[in-house]
Motif scaffolding. Structure first.
Motif, mmCIF file in Angstrom:
data_model
loop_
_atom_site.group_PDB
_atom_site.id
_atom_site.type_symbol
_atom_site.label_atom_id
_atom_site.label_comp_id
_atom_site.label_asym_id
_atom_site.label_seq_id
_atom_site.Cartn_x
_atom_site.Cartn_y
_atom_site.Cartn_z
ATOM 1 N N LEU A 189 0.863 -1.094 0.022
ATOM 2 C CA LEU A 189 -0.041 -0.129 0.005
ATOM 3 C C LEU A 189 0.955 1.292 -0.226
ATOM 4 O O LEU A 189 1.563 1.310 1.024
ATOM 5 C CB LEU A 189 -0.851 -0.081 1.354
ATOM 6 C CG LEU A 189 -1.798 -1.185 1.403
ATOM 7 C CD1 LEU A 189 -2.461 -1.152 2.745
ATOM 8 C CD2 LEU A 189 -2.824 -1.115 0.354
ATOM 9 N N SER A 190 0.620 2.216 -0.885
ATOM 10 C CA SER A 190 1.426 3.184 -1.039
ATOM 11 C C SER A 190 0.428 4.257 -1.893
ATOM 12 O O SER A 190 0.292 3.989 -3.182
ATOM 13 C CB SER A 190 2.594 3.496 -1.612
ATOM 14 O OG SER A 190 2.758 2.868 -3.034
ATOM 15 N N ARG A 191 0.007 5.539 -1.251
ATOM 16 C CA ARG A 191 -0.789 6.358 -1.905
ATOM 17 C C ARG A 191 -0.601 7.683 -1.503
ATOM 18 O O ARG A 191 -0.493 7.873 -0.104
ATOM 19 C CB ARG A 191 -2.224 6.023 -2.025
ATOM 20 C CG ARG A 191 -3.146 6.933 -2.537
ATOM 21 C CD ARG A 191 -4.516 6.365 -2.433
ATOM 22 N NE ARG A 191 -5.239 7.415 -3.238
ATOM 23 C CZ ARG A 191 -6.162 8.304 -2.419
ATOM 24 N NH1 ARG A 191 -6.078 8.230 -1.222
ATOM 25 N NH2 ARG A 191 -6.919 9.233 -3.241
ATOM 26 N N THR A 192 -0.049 8.538 -2.181
ATOM 27 C CA THR A 192 -0.256 10.172 -1.986
ATOM 28 C C THR A 192 -1.466 10.744 -1.740
ATOM 29 O O THR A 192 -2.305 10.767 -2.770
ATOM 30 C CB THR A 192 0.665 10.892 -3.001
ATOM 31 O OG1 THR A 192 1.953 10.202 -3.124
ATOM 32 C CG2 THR A 192 0.610 12.242 -2.426
ATOM 33 N N HIS A 193 -1.901 11.211 -0.506
ATOM 34 C CA HIS A 193 -3.260 11.677 -0.377
ATOM 35 C C HIS A 193 -3.485 13.006 -0.979
ATOM 36 O O HIS A 193 -2.506 13.767 -0.990
ATOM 37 C CB HIS A 193 -3.460 11.939 1.217
ATOM 38 C CG HIS A 193 -5.020 12.350 1.556
ATOM 39 N ND1 HIS A 193 -6.084 11.483 1.503
ATOM 40 C CD2 HIS A 193 -5.583 13.373 1.859
ATOM 41 C CE1 HIS A 193 -7.124 11.964 1.600
ATOM 42 N NE2 HIS A 193 -6.913 13.212 1.752
ATOM 43 N N LYS A 216 -6.274 12.999 6.763
ATOM 44 C CA LYS A 216 -6.047 12.531 5.303
ATOM 45 C C LYS A 216 -6.308 11.213 5.112
ATOM 46 O O LYS A 216 -5.297 10.449 4.645
ATOM 47 C CB LYS A 216 -4.433 13.133 4.884
ATOM 48 C CG LYS A 216 -4.221 14.350 5.205
ATOM 49 C CD LYS A 216 -2.814 14.845 4.572
ATOM 50 C CE LYS A 216 -2.521 16.218 4.701
ATOM 51 N NZ LYS A 216 -2.844 16.976 5.778
ATOM 52 N N THR A 217 -7.364 10.689 5.320
ATOM 53 C CA THR A 217 -7.796 9.443 5.247
ATOM 54 C C THR A 217 -8.087 9.155 3.782
ATOM 55 O O THR A 217 -8.746 9.835 3.069
ATOM 56 C CB THR A 217 -9.180 9.203 6.195
ATOM 57 O OG1 THR A 217 -8.461 9.304 7.527
ATOM 58 C CG2 THR A 217 -9.493 7.761 5.986
ATOM 59 N N GLY A 261 -10.787 15.196 -0.216
ATOM 60 C CA GLY A 261 -9.994 14.277 -0.720
ATOM 61 C C GLY A 261 -10.118 12.764 -0.384
ATOM 62 O O GLY A 261 -9.353 12.024 -0.428
ATOM 63 N N THR A 262 -11.101 12.515 0.504
ATOM 64 C CA THR A 262 -11.485 11.048 0.808
ATOM 65 C C THR A 262 -12.513 10.428 0.293
ATOM 66 O O THR A 262 -13.666 11.065 0.243
ATOM 67 C CB THR A 262 -11.858 11.293 2.571
ATOM 68 O OG1 THR A 262 -10.390 11.652 3.368
ATOM 69 C CG2 THR A 262 -12.296 10.010 3.178
ATOM 70 N N SER A 263 -12.394 9.472 -0.279
ATOM 71 C CA SER A 263 -13.524 8.600 -1.127
ATOM 72 C C SER A 263 -14.417 7.986 0.323
ATOM 73 O O SER A 263 -13.995 7.871 1.029
ATOM 74 C CB SER A 263 -12.838 7.386 -1.433
ATOM 75 O OG SER A 263 -12.147 7.778 -2.699
ATOM 76 N N VAL A 264 -15.711 7.977 -0.122
ATOM 77 C CA VAL A 264 -16.776 7.649 0.789
ATOM 78 C C VAL A 264 -17.621 6.548 0.451
ATOM 79 O O VAL A 264 -17.988 6.667 -0.986
ATOM 80 C CB VAL A 264 -17.744 8.878 1.025
ATOM 81 C CG1 VAL A 264 -18.641 8.311 2.403
ATOM 82 C CG2 VAL A 264 -16.506 9.974 1.616
#
Length: 752
Positions: free
Chosen positions: A53-57, A258-259, A322-325
């Motif tokens: 897992l690696s992701r820039t928020h 920053k979820t 910036g958070t998906s729901v």
């Protein structure tokens, strides 16, 4: 409590820890270092895997399929999820399942946080018990047992219930997470903790420290001191949101931390376009900012502070941050045990909030277009449907250069990724296109009297006549791998039978499928039914398509046996036509011609080994064991009687090679397969070679259609009864009419 964490081997907390943080841990023997926990992958009977897992928020995910990359996840448990139906006490089974799913994701290397309700309900249960116990003792002392039934429980104040329930709720979570060797920490917050800058920094630092130490923070509003909810004056922008319920708390926490993903679990499947209880309510798969004007919100849930409107506002606020729901049902017994993990795996569960609108229609809209287009197609004259198919056949040859250029792109992109047999399936050529065109013209010729053909006529009574006529099945979903030539074949059969069609092709043939679908729609346009055939180009998973039981009437998989099995397993309430394995046998009898055996084996196996009708098992009569021709292959064959075919076969195609007619007839009559041949190659099991023009697949089921499924297999029937004011009472014992049940002549079928 802090020293307890230190003794377990973690680093001590930073000095900015707040006094309302409670950390719960497992015993020393079960506690695991953050550096070690990534390598331990099983507790009890639950498997765990490490997910890179690696992701820039910054931006929310655009598609569900990207949710599997989410590293930091907030799960919000609504009051209806946590509490029992009587609103007094906790739903322990659901909580245990949720903790298990959170633990699975945590041990995959993700950073999980919980926002939970339930303190008020748990406290209410405890206070009720104490009040009843106190009242019963007093009444027993003063009034006798006969008045116990008249005791009334006073209205309990919510803050007092929260105060009484917080410790018990956290102790319950502690006990559950301990089963998976996971530590949990309780954090109680109020609105001030987000709006006071110093407190906000402290909270942020505490949460990051807990996540760094692989601890699951369990966050809740401090309902023991929280003021009453204010009017809905917040949610006006990214930087303004009041924490007045757990929906707004979860949204604020998700953005603050920053979820990557916020999962909101409630007691409904997701967001509907009208109140869920109404007859015409439809679940919204993807919700976009600005769509809320088209939604009518119902009343809030039976418990809790918010409702669906509050959830949507909080979700949109988090999405802007910036958070998906995803909003989903956490109470349904059939899905609650895997709802969280299903969402993270990208499955179509609940309502997904996205800022990226697709360029084309959704698959649900395509299903509706295919159904309405199919109904229009069925009303055309047979000559008009045939004309569409002839035009498509002409386009396949007229536009061959454009088709082959698109196919070349597919082949270049698939080079090195696909095995040689699959590359052969993917490849198109001028000869293949010519053969396709010939097959389509055969379909057009056979479609003249397919839809609306009378199969049976019966005179029930005087002036009361019954007809059984052929009609389309409805909407077909055909899922195929690697073979772009499947698209025009299946489209022509759907057109001839008046069915709407959804096509889902493999991504390895994307360029070829796109041009072939455009040509199909061009042909359909000559009679205004362009929408009857739809190509699904969205990121819909096959499993999600198989759940559209209100839009699809029949699923036909064409591909590997694994694909067929997966679809048969995933289909919910939709029949699947196909074969799970293409295991074809050839039995060489003792009286077989050697020359014929050589030709038939070579043709059945060597010409096209990737086909489902290719030979898998060659059975040889024991009397031939020592003949020179077969000495080299005998060691690889298992010699059995005909029962071997029934035991190991898939009821696809089986062949006998013999010169003995009696033996051959016995084989033909006793082998229970869709296709049984005598002295002929298994490769003849094909719709085109049977004279059907083409096929949508080969069915090994025993219901409706069996063997190569052509035009006839895509039709069903309906009954037409024409009367003149007939009622059943006229046929009673004292009625004026009698049943005749006379067979009437059926119009002859046009075979030209």
């Amino acid at each position: 409590m802090l020293s307890q964490v230190y003794r377990c081997g973690f680093q001590p907390f930073n000095q900015h820890l707040l006094p309302w943080v409670q950390c719960t841990t497992v015993s020393r023997s079960h506690c695991i270092q953050p550096s070690v926990i990534r390598h331990v992958r099983s507790w009890s009977n639950i498997p765990f895997i490490t997910v890179p897992l690696s992701r820039t928020h910054g931006k929310s995910f655009a598609h569900r399929g990207e949710l599997k990359h989410a590293k930091r996840i907030v799960v919000k448990l609504g009051s209806a999820v946590v509490t029992r139906g009587d609103e007094c006490g906790l739903a322990l089974g659901r909580l245990a399942s949720i903790v298990e799913q959170v633990s699975v994701l945590q041990n995959q290397g993700r950073e999980m946080m919980l926002v939970t309700s339930g303190a008020v309900a748990f406290g209410k249960q405890r206070l009720r018990h104490e009040i009843l116990l106190s009242q019963s003792v007093r009444q027993a002392l003063h009034s006798g047992q006969n008045q116990l039934k008249e005791m009334a429980i006073p209205v309990l104040e919510a803050r007092a219930c929260a105060a009484a329930g917080q410790s018990g709720l956290m102790a319950l979570y502690e006990a559950m997470f301990t089963q998976y060797s996971i530590c949990a920490a309780q954090i109680l917050v109020t609105n001030l903790d987000f709006h006071d800058e110093q407190k906000r920094r402290n909270l942020n630092g505490t949460l990051h420290e807990l996540l760094r130490m692989n601890i699951v923070p369990i966050v809740n509003t401090n309902d023991a001191v929280v003021p009453p909810a204010e009017p809905n004056s917040d949610l006006q922008g990214v930087n303004v949101i009041s924490v007045k319920d757990n929906d707004s708390l979860a949204a604020r926490l998700a953005v603050e931390m920053k979820t990557d993903l916020l999962i909101v679990l409630s007691d409904v499947e997701g967001l509907f376009d009208s109140p869920p209880g109404s007859d015409d309510a439809k679940l919204i798969d993807i919700f976009y900012p600005g769509d809320q004007q088209s939604v009518t919100f119902g009343t809030k849930s039976r418990v809790g502070m918010g409702g669906m409107e509050a959830k949507v506002k909080a979700a949109l606020w988090a999405l802007q941050g910036g958070t998906s729901v995803v909003i989903a049902n956490g109470t349904h017994p059939k899905v609650s045990g895997h709802v969280i993990t299903d969402i993270v795996e990208g499955k179509k569960v609940g309502t997904f909030f996205s800022e990226v609108k697709p360029a084309g229609p959704t698959v649900e809209q395509q299903g509706e277009m295919a159904r309405s287009g199919g109904r229009m197609l069925a009303t055309l004259e047979p000559e008009q449907r045939a004309e569409i198919i002839h035009h498509l056949a002409d386009l396949l040859t007229d536009q061959r250069d454009e088709i082959l250029l698109a196919n070349k792109k597919d082949l270049e992109e698939a080079e090195g990724r696909l095995a040689a047999p699959l590359l052969k399936r993917l490849s198109l050529s001028t000869s293949k296109l010519n053969s396709l065109a010939i097959g389509l013209r055969q379909i057009a010729a056979s479609s003249q009297d397919s839809v609306g053909r009378v199969l049976r006529r019966t005179r029930i009574a005087k002036n009361l006549e019954l007809e059984q006529v052929t009609v389309p099945i409805g909407v077909l979903l055909v899922i195929f791998e690697s073979r772009p030539d499947c698209l025009p074949q299946v489209a022509a059969l759907a057109i001839a039978s008046g069915n709407g069609l959804l096509l889902k092709g493999g991504k390895e043939a994307a360029h070829s499928n796109r041009i072939l679908h455009l040509l199909t729609q061009e042909a359909l346009s000559i009679h205004g039914v362009k929408e009857a055939v739809q190509l699904v180009n969205t990121r819909e998973e096959v499993e999600d398509l198989c759940r559209l039981d209100k839009m699809i009437d029949l699923i036909i998989p064409r591909g590997s046996s694994q694909l067929v099995r997966d679809i048969q397993k995933a289909a919910k309430g939709i029949p699947v036509m196909g074969h799970s394995e293409g295991i074809c046998h050839m039995y060489v009898d003792s009286e077989a011609s050697v020359d014929k055996v050589t030709r038939l084996v070579r043709d059945s196996k060597c010409e096209y080994p990737a086909a489902c009708n290719a030979l898998e098992t060659l059975l040889i009569h024991r009397d031939l064991l020592r003949t020179p021709l077969f000495d080299q292959i005998i060691d690889m064959l298992r010699v059995e009687q005909i029962d071997h075919i029934h035991k190991y076969g898939s009821s696809h195609t089986d062949v006998i090679v013999t010169e003995n007619e009696d033996t051959a007839e016995f084989f033909l009559q006793h082998v229970d397969s869709a296709c049984v041949f005598w002295n002929a190659s298994t490769r003849f099991a094909d719709g085109y070679r049977f004279g059907l023009g083409a096929e949508v697949g080969i069915s090994t089921s025993r219901i409706h259609a069996r063997g190569p499924v052509g035009l006839e297999g895509l039709l069903t029937t309906k009954w037409l009864l024409r009367g003149k004011d007939h009622v059943v009472s006229d046929f009673s014992e004292h009625g004026s009419l009698k049943y005749l049940h006379e067979n009437l002549p059926v119009p002859q079928r046009n075979t030209n």
